[in-house]
Design an enzyme around this catalytic site. Sequence first.
Site: not given
Ligand code: C5P
Length: 241
Positions: A65, A63, A126, A68, A15, A36, A216-217
Amino acid sequence: MLIDDARDRVIVALDCDRERALELAHALSGHARWLKVGMTLFYAEGPKIVRTFKELGFNVFLDLKFYDIPHQVRGAARSASLAGADLLSVHGMGSGAMLAACREGAEDASNERTDRSKLVAITVLTSMNQDSLAEIGIDAPVAEEASRLARLGQANGIDGVVCSPIEANDMRALLGPDALIVTPGVRPKGAALGDQSRVATPAQAIQRGASHIVVGRPITGADDPAAAFDAIVDELAREVD
Ligand code: C5P
């Protein structure tokens, strides 16, 4: 779990902007197998970013989502599949007809590739709770609504769901052994939570039934992203049978 299998189960969420995403992709090459791409990167860079990652040898979870009318979602799934995405997300709330159209779009594109993009449904985001469901006219308990939409997805050709690791158990029981269950909200032991709240460690998420975890992070923000990725894979190999 074998290290080699563990590498296939961790999807790294990029991201960020293009320059950083490419830097990370190069750093993770030979370690991670899945990246992703979310709306932030895709709406800036378009399908070429998917092609670039594919050329670097990664599987790509696109991703976006989809939500439509069925005609549009059929076209979106087809276009995203033709861009090379291996996995696509679609909102379960868009109706059975929309989910079936998503599958049709992916099937249609598969005639021009060697395989079909797999599809996962978002059930209840979530970020939503009972109050936000009530705001849009849904009075069912969140878990019941999520299960209903997961079944609707399965009945219309969707391969699995995205859910929190907390729900992975129930989703696995509901959807069976072959379903894809992709869980974000994963934090290695000792990692910063960021804005995630209902979290599990990578091993817990897989033990609860996730087929793939999205991280992610904790990887992208690490001084050495490849080492952070490898540490997660090592944890899976050690702690999951
Ligand atoms: O950085 P982090 O590990 O929090 O990234 C999680 C990824 O999963 C992000 O791309 C976020 O948009 C995605 N995501 C999430 N919770 C959800 C659905 C998707 O954190 N319920």
